[in-house]
Design an enzyme around this catalytic site. Structure first.
Site, mmCIF file in Angstrom:
data_model
loop_
_atom_site.group_PDB
_atom_site.id
_atom_site.type_symbol
_atom_site.label_atom_id
_atom_site.label_comp_id
_atom_site.label_asym_id
_atom_site.label_seq_id
_atom_site.Cartn_x
_atom_site.Cartn_y
_atom_site.Cartn_z
ATOM 1 N N GLY A 46 0.852 -1.263 0.192
ATOM 2 C CA GLY A 46 0.059 -0.090 -0.097
ATOM 3 C C GLY A 46 0.882 1.262 -0.213
ATOM 4 O O GLY A 46 0.363 2.214 -0.646
ATOM 5 N N GLU A 100 3.966 4.256 6.140
ATOM 6 C CA GLU A 100 2.874 3.300 5.973
ATOM 7 C C GLU A 100 1.729 4.127 5.279
ATOM 8 O O GLU A 100 1.653 5.273 5.329
ATOM 9 C CB GLU A 100 2.133 2.962 7.301
ATOM 10 C CG GLU A 100 2.372 1.681 7.851
ATOM 11 C CD GLU A 100 1.748 0.543 7.281
ATOM 12 O OE1 GLU A 100 1.380 0.747 6.247
ATOM 13 O OE2 GLU A 100 1.549 -0.512 8.057
ATOM 14 N N ASP A 101 0.770 3.436 4.420
ATOM 15 C CA ASP A 101 -0.034 4.185 3.771
ATOM 16 C C ASP A 101 -1.385 4.461 4.774
ATOM 17 O O ASP A 101 -1.643 5.656 4.733
ATOM 18 C CB ASP A 101 -0.692 3.106 2.742
ATOM 19 C CG ASP A 101 -1.104 1.704 3.191
ATOM 20 O OD1 ASP A 101 -0.699 1.361 4.249
ATOM 21 O OD2 ASP A 101 -1.694 0.875 2.499
ATOM 22 N N ASP A 104 -4.571 1.496 10.833
ATOM 23 C CA ASP A 104 -5.989 1.259 11.046
ATOM 24 C C ASP A 104 -6.077 0.689 12.817
ATOM 25 O O ASP A 104 -5.881 1.311 13.583
ATOM 26 C CB ASP A 104 -6.408 -0.046 10.206
ATOM 27 C CG ASP A 104 -7.818 -0.229 10.102
ATOM 28 O OD1 ASP A 104 -8.952 0.626 10.786
ATOM 29 O OD2 ASP A 104 -8.086 -1.334 9.823
ATOM 30 N N LYS A 132 -6.674 6.106 11.117
ATOM 31 C CA LYS A 132 -7.888 5.980 11.735
ATOM 32 C C LYS A 132 -8.000 6.032 13.387
ATOM 33 O O LYS A 132 -7.802 4.918 13.925
ATOM 34 C CB LYS A 132 -8.672 4.643 11.297
ATOM 35 C CG LYS A 132 -8.735 4.548 9.616
ATOM 36 C CD LYS A 132 -9.530 3.544 9.255
ATOM 37 C CE LYS A 132 -9.709 3.070 7.747
ATOM 38 N NZ LYS A 132 -10.065 1.602 7.366
ATOM 39 N N ILE A 154 -11.356 2.757 2.998
ATOM 40 C CA ILE A 154 -10.977 3.918 1.666
ATOM 41 C C ILE A 154 -9.798 3.057 0.625
ATOM 42 O O ILE A 154 -9.446 1.951 0.679
ATOM 43 C CB ILE A 154 -10.326 5.034 2.017
ATOM 44 C CG1 ILE A 154 -9.007 4.887 2.898
ATOM 45 C CG2 ILE A 154 -11.151 5.758 2.727
ATOM 46 C CD1 ILE A 154 -8.073 6.239 3.083
ATOM 47 N N ASP A 160 -5.915 -0.504 -1.552
ATOM 48 C CA ASP A 160 -6.535 -1.320 -2.594
ATOM 49 C C ASP A 160 -7.806 -1.866 -1.859
ATOM 50 O O ASP A 160 -7.936 -2.149 -0.847
ATOM 51 C CB ASP A 160 -5.908 -2.567 -2.896
ATOM 52 C CG ASP A 160 -5.530 -3.418 -1.854
ATOM 53 O OD1 ASP A 160 -5.074 -3.076 -0.934
ATOM 54 O OD2 ASP A 160 -5.775 -4.568 -2.256
ATOM 55 N N ARG A 166 -5.549 0.703 -6.408
ATOM 56 C CA ARG A 166 -4.146 1.323 -5.970
ATOM 57 C C ARG A 166 -3.856 2.405 -7.029
ATOM 58 O O ARG A 166 -2.893 3.269 -6.578
ATOM 59 C CB ARG A 166 -3.090 0.313 -6.055
ATOM 60 C CG ARG A 166 -3.138 -0.811 -4.940
ATOM 61 C CD ARG A 166 -1.941 -1.716 -4.709
ATOM 62 N NE ARG A 166 -2.057 -2.676 -4.089
ATOM 63 C CZ ARG A 166 -2.378 -3.003 -2.833
ATOM 64 N NH1 ARG A 166 -2.062 -2.027 -1.983
ATOM 65 N NH2 ARG A 166 -2.482 -4.308 -2.080
HETATM 66 P P1 IMP Z 1 -3.716 -2.489 10.663
HETATM 67 O O1 IMP Z 1 -2.966 -3.507 10.726
HETATM 68 O O2 IMP Z 1 -4.935 -2.739 11.132
HETATM 69 O O3 IMP Z 1 -3.245 -0.966 11.235
HETATM 70 O O4 IMP Z 1 -3.835 -2.157 8.948
HETATM 71 C C1 IMP Z 1 -2.976 -1.754 8.368
HETATM 72 C C2 IMP Z 1 -2.966 -2.246 6.830
HETATM 73 O O5 IMP Z 1 -4.420 -2.691 6.576
HETATM 74 C C3 IMP Z 1 -2.645 -1.100 5.955
HETATM 75 O O6 IMP Z 1 -1.429 -0.983 5.756
HETATM 76 C C4 IMP Z 1 -3.510 -1.202 4.792
HETATM 77 O O7 IMP Z 1 -2.654 -2.221 3.757
HETATM 78 C C5 IMP Z 1 -4.667 -1.954 5.142
HETATM 79 N N1 IMP Z 1 -5.879 -1.055 5.521
HETATM 80 C C6 IMP Z 1 -6.318 -0.685 6.458
HETATM 81 N N2 IMP Z 1 -7.409 0.137 6.248
HETATM 82 C C7 IMP Z 1 -7.730 0.112 5.001
HETATM 83 C C8 IMP Z 1 -8.571 0.964 4.350
HETATM 84 O O8 IMP Z 1 -9.444 1.679 4.661
HETATM 85 N N3 IMP Z 1 -8.530 0.647 2.759
HETATM 86 C C9 IMP Z 1 -7.536 -0.277 2.286
HETATM 87 N N4 IMP Z 1 -6.593 -1.054 2.843
HETATM 88 C C10 IMP Z 1 -6.716 -0.732 4.517
HETATM 89 MG MG MG Z 2 -0.340 -1.087 4.057
#
Ligand code: IMP
Ligand code: MG
Length: 177
Positions: A46, A100-101, A104, A132, A154, A160, A166
């Protein structure tokens, strides 16, 4: 409105807003890392677009390296983060800026935190394009944030939905009916 696989998405954040927030992060990084020869560590897939925008604005010497982790299945995190491509560079004693993109739940960050602690880096900070806050469950500080967004799914600018979206240069959010 656009459609990716079975889902509809509507425009949410313009390219101009995205680039402005990246410019702000870049100014801070240029100030905080002057003379430190940092290693940017981008989390694939991402963050490739964000990483390119940040790295091209960095004025001093720097390196870039990549790791690949995965947890998402469709529009939900599986909670189970896998390391798909690990560190291939010695980061001992280095200043690392994780790119990081989106942050979450923070599960991915927690996994990378372990990797970087084992690598004995001098110092590491996290820069994310999107964050977020309502979904974040960890205590690891997120140091540089492009934009805080609500807890919505998103796509675009590297992000994606099951592999698609992407390439979009602005960000779309899932359409609520
Ligand atoms: P986390 O491990 O829950 O913090 O999620 C991180 C990864 O989940 C990010 O690097 C993204 O690749 C993916 N991700 C989280 N939220 C979204 C979103 O809203 N759209 C697309 N990919 C997401
Ligand atoms: Mg990611």
């Amino acid at each position: 409105m656009i459609k990716l696989h079975d889902l509809e998405f509507e425009p949410f954040i313009s390219e101009e807003e995205i680039i402005n927030s990246i410019k702000n992060i870049s100014e801070e990084l240029n100030r905080d890392y002057e003379g430190k020869k940092p290693v940017f560590l981008a989390v694939l897939n991402g963050s490739f677009m964000f990483a390119s925008e940040v790295v091209k604005r960095f004025k001093g010497d720097c390196e870039i390296s990549f790791v690949k982790l995965g947890s998402y299945e469709g529009t939900e995190t599986s909670g189970n983060v896998k390391t798909l491509l690990g560190l291939n560079q010695d980061l001992k004693g280095r200043y690392v800026i994780l790119l990081e993109d989106i942050v979450d739940t923070g599960n991915t960050l927690a996994e990378i935190d372990k990797i970087l602690k084992e690598a004995k880096v001098e110092n590491y900070k996290i820069a994310t394009l999107f964050y977020k806050p309502e979904a974040y469950k960890k205590s690891i500080p997120v140091n540089y944030v492009g934009m805080e967004i609500p807890n919505k799914f998103i796509v675009g600018f590297g992000l994606d939905y099951d592999g698609l979206g992407r390439n979009l240069t602005q960000v779309y959010k899932r359409k609520e009916n």
